[in-house]
Design an enzyme around this catalytic site. Structure first.
Site, PDB file in Angstrom:
ATOM      1  N   VAL A  91      37.841  55.135  30.108  1.00 51.23           N
ATOM      2  CA  VAL A  91      38.876  54.751  31.069  1.00 51.23           C
ATOM      3  C   VAL A  91      38.320  54.932  32.479  1.00 51.23           C
ATOM      4  O   VAL A  91      37.763  55.984  32.812  1.00 51.23           O
ATOM      5  CB  VAL A  91      40.139  55.632  30.888  1.00 51.23           C
ATOM      6  CG1 VAL A  91      41.160  55.340  31.987  1.00 51.23           C
ATOM      7  CG2 VAL A  91      40.762  55.397  29.515  1.00 51.23           C
ATOM      8  N   ALA A 136      36.397  58.386  36.229  1.00 53.76           N
ATOM      9  CA  ALA A 136      36.434  57.792  34.885  1.00 53.76           C
ATOM     10  C   ALA A 136      36.400  58.925  33.869  1.00 53.76           C
ATOM     11  O   ALA A 136      36.180  60.082  34.222  1.00 53.76           O
ATOM     12  CB  ALA A 136      35.237  56.867  34.674  1.00 53.76           C
ATOM     13  N   LYS A 137      36.629  58.620  32.635  1.00 55.38           N
ATOM     14  CA  LYS A 137      36.470  59.609  31.566  1.00 55.38           C
ATOM     15  C   LYS A 137      36.315  58.869  30.255  1.00 55.38           C
ATOM     16  O   LYS A 137      36.785  57.727  30.109  1.00 55.38           O
ATOM     17  CB  LYS A 137      37.688  60.535  31.487  1.00 55.38           C
ATOM     18  CG  LYS A 137      37.373  61.895  30.925  1.00 55.38           C
ATOM     19  CD  LYS A 137      36.709  62.786  31.963  1.00 55.38           C
ATOM     20  CE  LYS A 137      36.387  64.159  31.429  1.00 55.38           C
ATOM     21  NZ  LYS A 137      35.969  65.073  32.490  1.00 55.38           N
ATOM     22  N   GLY A 138      35.671  59.532  29.281  1.00 52.71           N
ATOM     23  CA  GLY A 138      35.533  58.930  27.957  1.00 52.71           C
ATOM     24  C   GLY A 138      35.884  59.951  26.894  1.00 52.71           C
ATOM     25  O   GLY A 138      35.941  61.148  27.165  1.00 52.71           O
ATOM     26  N   ASP A 177      31.246  66.620  28.655  1.00 47.47           N
ATOM     27  CA  ASP A 177      32.533  67.320  28.779  1.00 47.47           C
ATOM     28  C   ASP A 177      32.677  68.119  27.480  1.00 47.47           C
ATOM     29  O   ASP A 177      31.684  68.351  26.772  1.00 47.47           O
ATOM     30  CB  ASP A 177      33.680  66.316  28.990  1.00 47.47           C
ATOM     31  CG  ASP A 177      34.993  67.008  29.372  1.00 47.47           C
ATOM     32  OD1 ASP A 177      35.099  67.492  30.513  1.00 47.47           O
ATOM     33  OD2 ASP A 177      35.907  67.089  28.527  1.00 47.47           O
TER      34      ASP A 177
END
Ligand code: NAD
Length: 447
Positions: A91, A136-138, A177
């Site tokens: 995202v 952003a992040k996944g 992360d």
């Protein structure tokens, strides 16, 4: 932005003041209870800042929604020859200030709303420390502890391949992360590079140093937390020496923070992991606990203190509490019993907006995630710069540059909190959201 009050206000009080006139007689003073949905919490935090900033309604609407959301379902060949389907996300919340940046989480509990929230928090975090990235992040829904190294590698490579249509060194740069580490970043970098027929180190950060990672990156988030703790104590006329610290979570962030606190002379009295915690008011031997955790997969087998639960750790009497595990740990239920003077959020989203209000009323000084754990993304930025320039720095230089950025960001946020008479979270948001909104306004809406 206007300062409308003379007493110290919580983020919620500001909301109360501004919205009181439109509330019906029977409405509940929101939010007096917690939401477990991190995206709803992130939206609430944004709303409080937008109200205080008197943000243009159109810009607020844009910032509420991630710009791009990719969901992928992909197969992985397991060691026993069977195939399993996994779900992953990437995202991208906002790119007004630069390419998007954010970690990849491997967790059985992750979902689209969590990744949305994490991507939004990355946007504010990069803006607060003033580095040229958006957020952003996944995530991949999986339990990495249940996968063999081969399965983990195949899952990582296939996920990277699936999201390669939206990532790249100039577009969106993943990092580690929860549940991912430098080895996972090495596989991501290699997969992307193989697809492009050349080595592209700058596509991810948090890589091993041998393949373009930065000195100091592995410890950066934890080290940044100790810089913030030092600043918060300094204001109280104290130093880290003998300050008592409790740390929830013993992974990259919590484990490293505990290690550096210990090295700097603080007394780490309690630490915990997903299984449980350990408490010794005289101070714990952190290197020994780290050895134990590496050997046994948990620190709870160590006998140097009293066994406690991770929830009990949060309520211990100490100077500094560092929640560094997962979201929604400090809620309306336990906030009234928190005894720490200072909370430094190592994890993303450990405190609910309703709990924030209780802590503020009780005089607990909280440094929010978007500032407190930004040391990781600051050194990720340095890694990206070094990769693009093919010119690498010594660890002392990395640490000193990060310290300068973190200290300055802390002082900027503290000054904003004083000037606007708001808590540190709202102050940080006032800086971060303003910067992103200004960038959006300057660039204008395409076409
Ligand atoms: P990690 O996977 O390395 O470690 C997570 C730790 O939390 C482990 O020790 C695990 O056992 C523990 N844990 C899980 N559930 C727990 C529970 N209920 N109670 C107590 N402990 C629990 O993850 P990490 O990279 O250290 O990330 C932790 C948090 O910090 C996450 O919120 C992440 O988004 C945030 N964060 C990480 C970075 C980074 O650079 N890795 C940067 C900024 C923020």
């Amino acid at each position: 932005m206007t300062a409308t009050t003379t007493t110290v206000k919580t983020a919620e009080d500001v909301n109360e003041t501004k919205t009181a006139s439109v509330r019906s007689k029977n409405s509940v003073h929101a939010p007096s209870h917690d939401s477990a949905n991190p995206y709803q919490n992130a939206l609430k935090q944004l709303e409080l800042a937008a109200q205080r900033l008197e943000l243009d309604a159109g810009i607020h609407e844009i910032l509420k929604h991630p710009e791009r959301e990719l969901t992928v379902h992909f197969p992985v060949k397991m060691d026993d020859g069977s195939h399993r389907s996994f779900t992953g996300y990437r995202v991208q919340h906002n790119i007004a200030r630069g390419p998007s940046k954010g970690g990849v989480r491997y967790s059985p509990l992750t979902d689209l709303d969590e990744v949305r929230a994490l991507s939004m928090w990355m946007t504010w975090k990069c803006a607060i420390v003033n580095i040229p990235f958006g957020g952003a992040k996944g995530g991949v829904v999986c339990d990495p502890k249940q996968l063999s190294p081969g399965e983990l590698e195949r899952l990582t490579r296939r996920y990277t391949s699936e999201i390669s249509i939206v990532i790249g060194p100039n577009t969106d740069i993943p990092a580690p992360d929860m549940g991912t580490n430098p080895q996972v970043m090495a596989w991501m970098m290699d997969t992307y590079s193989m697809q492009h027929g050349r080595t592209v180190p700058a596509v991810v950060t948090g890589k091993p140093v041998a393949i373009g990672g930065s000195e100091g990156r592995a410890d950066a988030t934890g080290r940044g937390i100790t810089f913030i703790a030092r600043e918060a104590l300094r204001e109280r006329g104290r130093s880290l020496t003998n300050a008592t610290v409790a740390v929830q979570g013993f992974g990259n962030v919590g484990g490293t923070a505990a290690k550096i606190f210990h090295e700097l002379g603080a007394k780490v009295v309690a630490v915990s992991d997903a299984i449980g915690g350990i408490y010794n008011p005289g101070g714990l031997d952190i290197p020994a606990l780290q050895e134990c955790a590496n050997r046994d997969g948990t620190l709870t087998t160590h006998s140097s203190g009293k066994q406690i639960s991770s929830a009990e750790l949060l309520e211990l009497d100490c100077d500094i509490l560092v929640p560094a595990a997962i979201e929604n740990q400090i809620t309306t239920e336990n906030a009234p019993r928190i005894k720490a003077d200072i909370i430094i959020e190592g994890a993303n989203g450990p405190t609910t907006p309703a709990a924030d209000r209780i802590l503020q009323e009780r005089g607990v000084f909280l440094v929010p995630d978007v500032l407190a754990n930004a040391g990781g993304v600051v050194v990720s930025y340095f890694e990206w710069v070094q990769d693009l320039q093919c010119f690498f720095w010594q660890e002392e230089e990395v640490n000193a540059k990060m310290e300068a950025i973190m200290t300055r960001a802390y002082r900027d946020v503290r000054q904003m909190a004083r000037r606007e008479e708001v808590d540190m979270r709202l102050a940080a948001y006032l800086i971060g959201v303003r910067r992103v909104a200004d960038a959006s306004t300057l660039r204008g809406i395409y076409p």
